[in-house]
Write a protein that holds these residues in place. Structure first.
Motif, short mmCIF file in Angstrom:
data_model
loop_
_atom_site.label_atom_id
_atom_site.label_comp_id
_atom_site.label_asym_id
_atom_site.label_seq_id
_atom_site.Cartn_x
_atom_site.Cartn_y
_atom_site.Cartn_z
N SER A 41 0.83 -1.21 0.00
CA SER A 41 0.00 0.00 0.00
C SER A 41 0.87 1.26 0.00
CB SER A 41 -0.98 0.01 1.17
OG SER A 41 -0.30 0.07 2.40
N SER A 42 2.03 1.21 0.62
CA SER A 42 2.96 2.34 0.58
C SER A 42 3.42 2.59 -0.85
CB SER A 42 4.17 2.10 1.48
OG SER A 42 3.78 2.00 2.82
N PHE A 43 3.76 1.51 -1.54
CA PHE A 43 4.17 1.62 -2.94
C PHE A 43 3.03 2.21 -3.77
CE2 PHE A 43 4.03 -0.26 -7.20
CZ PHE A 43 5.22 0.23 -7.72
N ARG A 44 1.83 1.72 -3.55
CA ARG A 44 0.67 2.18 -4.33
C ARG A 44 0.42 3.66 -4.10
NH1 ARG A 44 -1.56 3.58 -7.81
NH2 ARG A 44 -3.49 2.94 -8.74
N ASP A 45 0.44 4.08 -2.83
CA ASP A 45 0.23 5.49 -2.51
C ASP A 45 1.32 6.36 -3.13
OD1 ASP A 45 -2.00 4.81 -1.05
OD2 ASP A 45 -1.01 4.97 0.90
N TRP A 46 2.57 5.94 -2.99
CA TRP A 46 3.69 6.70 -3.56
C TRP A 46 3.52 6.84 -5.08
CZ3 TRP A 46 7.02 4.57 -7.18
CH2 TRP A 46 8.06 5.42 -7.60
N ALA A 47 3.22 5.75 -5.75
CA ALA A 47 3.10 5.78 -7.21
C ALA A 47 1.99 6.74 -7.65
CB ALA A 47 2.84 4.38 -7.76
N ALA A 48 0.88 6.75 -6.93
CA ALA A 48 -0.23 7.63 -7.28
C ALA A 48 0.07 9.09 -6.97
CB ALA A 48 -1.49 7.19 -6.52
N GLU A 49 0.74 9.36 -5.86
CA GLU A 49 0.94 10.73 -5.40
C GLU A 49 2.21 11.38 -5.92
OE1 GLU A 49 0.63 10.61 -1.16
OE2 GLU A 49 -1.40 9.82 -1.22
#
Length: 106
Positions: free
Chosen positions: A51-59
């Motif tokens: 989820s950290s990776f997902r949030d980083w990629a989106a933001e």
């Protein structure tokens, strides 16, 4: 599979006969906390890693959602889209993984 140089160093001691292979949460924790050269020697857990990776990629990146979802190995729920999307987007995933490695400071 697009892996960064650091990922290859960390995963090499786990050589398996058939790749790709999945890592359990415990295996990832072992690799993160095990001292170098076989691990990263970091004082972190792996809870929330995806989820950290997902949030980083989106933001923090301009990476299209489709690339991020493939990088996370998420299944395509829409059957019609799944039937037509056959590419692996490897070149874009290489760029994304290199950006992630740089973001982590590895």
């Amino acid at each position: 599979m697009p892996l960064t140089a650091v990922a290859v160093v960390v995963l090499t001691p786990l050589s398996r006969k058939e790749q790709p292979f999945k890592l359990s949460e415990k295996a990832m924790l072992y690799l993160v906390q095990k001292p170098a050269p076989k691990g990263l020697g970091l004082p972190f857990t792996v809870h929330g890693f995806r989820s950290s990776f997902r949030d980083w990629a989106a933001e923090e990146t301009e990476t299209p959602n489709e690339v991020v979802e493939i990088a996370l190995a998420h299944a395509i729920r829409n059957k019609a889209e799944a039937a037509y999307r056959r590419g692996a987007l490897l070149d874009r995933r290489w760029v994304l993984m290199d950006e992630w490695q740089a973001y982590l400071g590895l």
